[in-house]
Design a protein around this motif. Structure first.
Motif, short mmCIF file in Angstrom:
data_model
loop_
_atom_site.label_atom_id
_atom_site.label_comp_id
_atom_site.label_asym_id
_atom_site.label_seq_id
_atom_site.Cartn_x
_atom_site.Cartn_y
_atom_site.Cartn_z
N ARG A 32 2.39 1.76 -3.44
CA ARG A 32 1.70 2.21 -4.39
C ARG A 32 1.22 3.86 -4.21
NH1 ARG A 32 -1.22 -2.80 -3.43
NH2 ARG A 32 -2.67 -1.65 -2.06
N ARG A 33 1.04 4.27 -3.06
CA ARG A 33 0.80 5.47 -2.95
C ARG A 33 2.04 6.41 -3.15
NH1 ARG A 33 -1.83 4.94 3.38
NH2 ARG A 33 -4.06 4.17 2.62
N ASP A 80 -3.09 3.95 -8.76
CA ASP A 80 -4.22 3.79 -8.43
C ASP A 80 -4.62 2.67 -7.65
OD1 ASP A 80 -4.81 6.39 -9.33
OD2 ASP A 80 -5.67 5.56 -11.40
N GLU A 81 -5.33 2.67 -6.66
CA GLU A 81 -5.70 1.43 -5.84
C GLU A 81 -6.73 0.50 -6.63
OE1 GLU A 81 -4.64 0.64 -2.94
OE2 GLU A 81 -3.36 2.43 -2.46
N THR A 84 0.81 -1.27 -0.09
CA THR A 84 -0.09 0.07 -0.05
C THR A 84 0.98 1.30 0.02
OG1 THR A 84 -1.95 -1.22 1.19
CG2 THR A 84 -1.63 1.20 1.36
#
Length: 320
Positions: free
Chosen positions: A313-314, A319-320, A310
């Motif tokens: 990705r941030r 995008d989640e 997580t």
């Protein structure tokens, strides 16, 4: 008014017909899209090391139970209290350095190779099949077992150190010191002691833990309202821990016995000797402490791993 029959008695109206049961509700299957993201190779080793810091006392108790002899405590709570009484609370972390060294080698390889192969063999946007996951995870577990075998031998020996008589103590100061002393006194071949059962166990562990986690995760995301959330990760890792403990228990017992032995017996001799003394129950000796250790360890590992993903990705703006 109730109707009457010819002899004057009231006729009983038939009960109303029950509504016919409708079709059984079916699980609502959602369409989910799986993105192929190349995460850093070391994420698995980092997450597993964090998990080891949390669950090491349970791992220590499991090894002590598997190697118990004489009048040593026979259950988890008794073993835990015995360690605290004889070595203090700090004794619960005997062999932690070797455990971290093991995770940095074994888990880095098994997670890194598995994720890389899974990404290469799965078409973009499609779900990997269960046979593919099992095959890839078993292969990566085998490689991880070989790469982390030396640290695993040191880990088992350091966890067992306090129970040995003075003449048999090895006095390893930390994981690297143990590896160096093994090479000097026993030769480099000692780094691969028990590599057979250990690699077999690593392959089974990966196939039952990583493959089942990915399978349960996709099932929960597909058939429940849960998305890619912490609840999904927790439930999937708990189920994966149960599967992995049951499948790996027999090999885990053999691995601990072989690595802690002071004699060079063949694997067949070890199994025959254990079976003659303990019967078939040896296969699941220490299952409860093993699950109480592997369950939280699996949960912590995957929660830390998903947290790594997580954050990545941030940082990368994915995008989640």
């Amino acid at each position: 008014m109730p109707q009457t029959t010819p002899n004057g008695s009231a006729a009983v109206s038939p009960p109303p017909a029950l509504p016919s049961p409708g079709p059984k509700p079916k699980l609502q299957k959602k369409q989910i899209t799986l993105k192929q993201i190349a995460y850093p190779f070391w994420f698995g080793g980092s997450a597993s090391s964090m998990a080891a810091c949390v669950t090491h006392p349970l791992d220590l108790v499991k090894v002590r139970l598997q190697l118990r002899s004489g009048d040593a405590p026979k259950n988890m709570s008794g073993t835990l209290m015995h360690i605290v009484r004889t070595s203090g609370p700090r004794g619960l972390y005997d062999g932690l350095t070797a455990s971290l060294l093991r995770q940095m080698t074994y888990s880095t390889v098994r997670f890194g190779v598995y994720e890389d192969l899974k990404r290469r063999f799965t078409p973009e946007g499609q779900k990997p099949t269960i046979p593919l996951l099992i095959g890839l995870s078993a292969f990566s577990g085998l490689l991880g077992g070989v790469s982390g075998n030396a640290a695993d031998v040191v880990n088992v020996r350091m966890q067992q150190e306090a129970t040995l008589p003075t003449a048999h103590k090895r006095h390893y100061r930390h994981g690297l010191d143990g590896m160096i002393k093994m090479a000097r006194t026993e030769g480099l071949s000692s780094w691969f002691r028990g590599a057979g059962p250990n690699s077999m166990r690593a392959a089974l562990m990966n196939a039952s833990q990583l493959a089942s986690y990915d399978t349960f995760k996709v099932m929960l995301m597909t058939y429940t309202p849960l998305g890619d959330t912490t609840t999904t990760h927790f439930a999937s890792s708990l189920l994966a821990g149960f599967v992995a403990t049951t499948i790996c228990s027999p090999v885990d017992v053999i691995k601990s016995r072989v690595m802690s032995a002071h004699t060079n017996k063949s694997l067949i001799s070890f199994i025959s000797e254990i079976y003659a003394k303990e019967g078939v129950t040896w296969m699941f000796k220490g299952w409860v402490p093993a699950f109480l250790r592997l369950g939280p360890q699996t949960i912590c590992t995957f929660l830390f791993l998903e947290a790594h993903r997580t954050a990545y990705r941030r940082v990368k703006g994915i995008d989640e």
